[in-house]
Design a protein around this motif. Structure first.
Motif, PDB file in Angstrom:
ATOM      1  N   GLU A  22      10.451   6.869  10.054  1.00  0.00           N
ATOM      2  CA  GLU A  22      10.969   6.703  11.406  1.00  0.00           C
ATOM      3  C   GLU A  22      11.171   8.014  12.155  1.00  0.00           C
ATOM      4  O   GLU A  22      10.720   8.253  13.302  1.00  0.00           O
ATOM      5  CB  GLU A  22      12.116   5.818  11.397  1.00  0.00           C
ATOM      6  N   ALA A  23      11.535   8.752  11.296  1.00  0.00           N
ATOM      7  CA  ALA A  23      11.882  10.164  11.853  1.00  0.00           C
ATOM      8  C   ALA A  23      10.523  10.925  12.349  1.00  0.00           C
ATOM      9  O   ALA A  23      10.601  11.462  13.373  1.00  0.00           O
ATOM     10  CB  ALA A  23      12.746  11.033  10.867  1.00  0.00           C
ATOM     11  N   ILE A  24       9.529  10.792  11.569  1.00  0.00           N
ATOM     12  CA  ILE A  24       8.413  11.381  11.911  1.00  0.00           C
ATOM     13  C   ILE A  24       7.642  10.649  12.838  1.00  0.00           C
ATOM     14  O   ILE A  24       7.152  11.305  13.976  1.00  0.00           O
ATOM     15  CB  ILE A  24       7.389  11.552  10.418  1.00  0.00           C
ATOM     16  N   GLU A  25       7.580   9.613  12.918  1.00  0.00           N
ATOM     17  CA  GLU A  25       7.152   8.587  13.837  1.00  0.00           C
ATOM     18  C   GLU A  25       7.639   8.937  15.221  1.00  0.00           C
ATOM     19  O   GLU A  25       6.826   9.015  16.337  1.00  0.00           O
ATOM     20  CB  GLU A  25       7.299   6.986  13.693  1.00  0.00           C
ATOM     21  N   LYS A  26       8.947   9.273  15.471  1.00  0.00           N
ATOM     22  CA  LYS A  26       9.746   9.664  16.508  1.00  0.00           C
ATOM     23  C   LYS A  26       9.110  10.763  17.116  1.00  0.00           C
ATOM     24  O   LYS A  26       9.233  11.088  18.351  1.00  0.00           O
ATOM     25  CB  LYS A  26      11.130   9.860  16.343  1.00  0.00           C
ATOM     26  N   VAL A  80       0.756  -1.255  -0.050  1.00  0.00           N
ATOM     27  CA  VAL A  80       0.126  -0.097  -0.141  1.00  0.00           C
ATOM     28  C   VAL A  80       0.828   1.172   0.084  1.00  0.00           C
ATOM     29  O   VAL A  80       0.863   2.222  -0.836  1.00  0.00           O
ATOM     30  CB  VAL A  80      -0.957   0.008   1.049  1.00  0.00           C
ATOM     31  N   CYS A  81       1.650   1.240   1.085  1.00  0.00           N
ATOM     32  CA  CYS A  81       2.487   2.644   1.164  1.00  0.00           C
ATOM     33  C   CYS A  81       3.861   2.794   0.802  1.00  0.00           C
ATOM     34  O   CYS A  81       4.802   3.790   0.832  1.00  0.00           O
ATOM     35  CB  CYS A  81       2.355   3.067   2.447  1.00  0.00           C
ATOM     36  N   PHE A  82       4.510   1.324   0.441  1.00  0.00           N
ATOM     37  CA  PHE A  82       6.041   1.151  -0.096  1.00  0.00           C
ATOM     38  C   PHE A  82       7.027   1.389   0.972  1.00  0.00           C
ATOM     39  O   PHE A  82       8.121   1.589   0.747  1.00  0.00           O
ATOM     40  CB  PHE A  82       6.224   1.907  -1.311  1.00  0.00           C
ATOM     41  N   ALA A  83       6.624   1.459   2.277  1.00  0.00           N
ATOM     42  CA  ALA A  83       7.499   1.471   3.235  1.00  0.00           C
ATOM     43  C   ALA A  83       8.248  -0.091   3.606  1.00  0.00           C
ATOM     44  O   ALA A  83       7.419  -0.894   2.851  1.00  0.00           O
ATOM     45  CB  ALA A  83       6.763   1.754   4.461  1.00  0.00           C
ATOM     46  N   TYR A  84       9.319  -0.012   4.138  1.00  0.00           N
ATOM     47  CA  TYR A  84      10.010  -1.335   4.267  1.00  0.00           C
ATOM     48  C   TYR A  84       8.840  -2.125   5.456  1.00  0.00           C
ATOM     49  O   TYR A  84       8.260  -1.537   6.290  1.00  0.00           O
ATOM     50  CB  TYR A  84      11.238  -1.301   5.045  1.00  0.00           C
ATOM     51  N   ALA A 100      24.320   3.848   9.348  1.00  0.00           N
ATOM     52  CA  ALA A 100      24.151   2.348   9.228  1.00  0.00           C
ATOM     53  C   ALA A 100      22.714   2.393   8.583  1.00  0.00           C
ATOM     54  O   ALA A 100      22.472   1.533   7.927  1.00  0.00           O
ATOM     55  CB  ALA A 100      23.922   2.047  10.772  1.00  0.00           C
ATOM     56  N   GLU A 101      21.687   3.296   8.831  1.00  0.00           N
ATOM     57  CA  GLU A 101      20.648   3.329   8.452  1.00  0.00           C
ATOM     58  C   GLU A 101      20.595   3.494   6.837  1.00  0.00           C
ATOM     59  O   GLU A 101      19.625   2.767   6.041  1.00  0.00           O
ATOM     60  CB  GLU A 101      19.582   4.267   8.961  1.00  0.00           C
TER      61      GLU A 101
END
Lengths: 197, 197
Positions: A89-93, A56-60, B22-23
């Motif tokens: 991940e940056a935005i989720e944080k 759906v969103c093409f995230a890992y 690393a990411e």
């Protein structure tokens, strides 16, 4: 030494790795135990085997549909569009966003010959058109550089009328930054974008 | 995602690699084709299989004795002592040296609990004592930092009387450097080490 040169060449393909760093990495592996090296190779092999892109969103994702897209508690009427999977991940944080994402896997860059077909734009449009419930807001969170701006403007044009609102992440001075060292563009945006306190 | 975390952990063991880099490396491999990834793994495996340490000078070598040690046209009465195998290439590039090398694989660092036994000091002493023709000069080319200095002083004491002369690489201002920005120690050394023009 052929084997060393070959591995250094392979390392040089990693993003941002220059000749010095490649040599240091090769030296690390030459010193490393057989066990450590095997662990590295196994970790790399499983990475390639286990991780794919969310349909759906093409995230890992390790599954067909990623954990975020499958999470009914998230706001499915909001899509935040980012360039790279790491951006999520940056935005989720921040904890400031509870909607879904869409990963473009790059940005539109006419100078590098990268058009909308090279990134997941068609997939975003299809997703917006088929969304049930409909998408209320698209947040354009591409990078604040030339390519990211071009991409944001292109997407704003493309998606206009398809969703209630299209927004762009705010520009301004970063926290902990120094006004003195800020470039004038950023400072200009931070003045235009000032808020009452 | 377990596979991603595991590979990022393996990457973090590389020298100087932080969480961000690393990411980015993991993202590179996730995007890379299967062929590219296999080429990387093969290159790493052959590196570990093909490259060992020269029996004489402990430089990297694909053969029992490295090309430099086996080269009769080099001056076998001079040994340049370095900390790391990569230092050899840097010195070779100058074209200013035609002798042999000895790689310590580290430096003496009492604070980190690294004594002379942790580096190839005993091997250097044995090499000097058995050398035929005898060694005329030992050049101490350990790094110009605390550990490198300690090591150079230790080796100078140990080898005194065993060779005609022991020298230390010259300290001074680096070419292209800015006198203004130079630390006072370096500037002091560059004044003491001034030469007539």
């Amino acid at each position: 030494m052929k084997s060393l040169d070959r591995f250094v060449r392979a390392l040089r393909r990693l993003p941002g790795v220059g000749p010095r760093q490649a040599e240091r990495f090769a030296a690390y592996f030459l010193r490393a135990s057989q066990g450590e090296t095997e662990e590295f190779i196994t970790a790399l092999s499983s990475l390639k085997e286990d991780i794919k892109l969310c349909r759906v969103c093409f995230a890992y994702s390790e599954t067909d549909i990623c954990a975020l897209c499958a999470d009914a508690s998230r706001d499915h009427s909001q899509i935040c569009v980012v360039e790279d999977p790491q951006d999520i991940e940056a935005i989720e944080k921040t904890g400031a966003y509870k909607g879904l994402y869409h990963v473009l896997h790059g940005a539109i860059s006419p100078l590098d010959g990268k058009s909308a077909e090279h990134v997941k734009v068609r997939e975003l449009l299809a997703r917006v058109q088929q969304a049930q419930p409909p998408i209320r807001e698209i947040i354009l969170a591409t990078d604040p550089d030339n390519e990211g701006e071009t991409t944001a403007l292109y997407l704003a044009d493309l998606l206009r009328g398809q969703v209630e609102q299209i927004t762009r992440i705010g520009y301004g001075v970063p926290l902990g930054g120094d006004i003195d060292y800020m470039d004038e563009m950023t400072l200009g945006y931070s003045l235009k974008g000032r808020t009452k306190i």
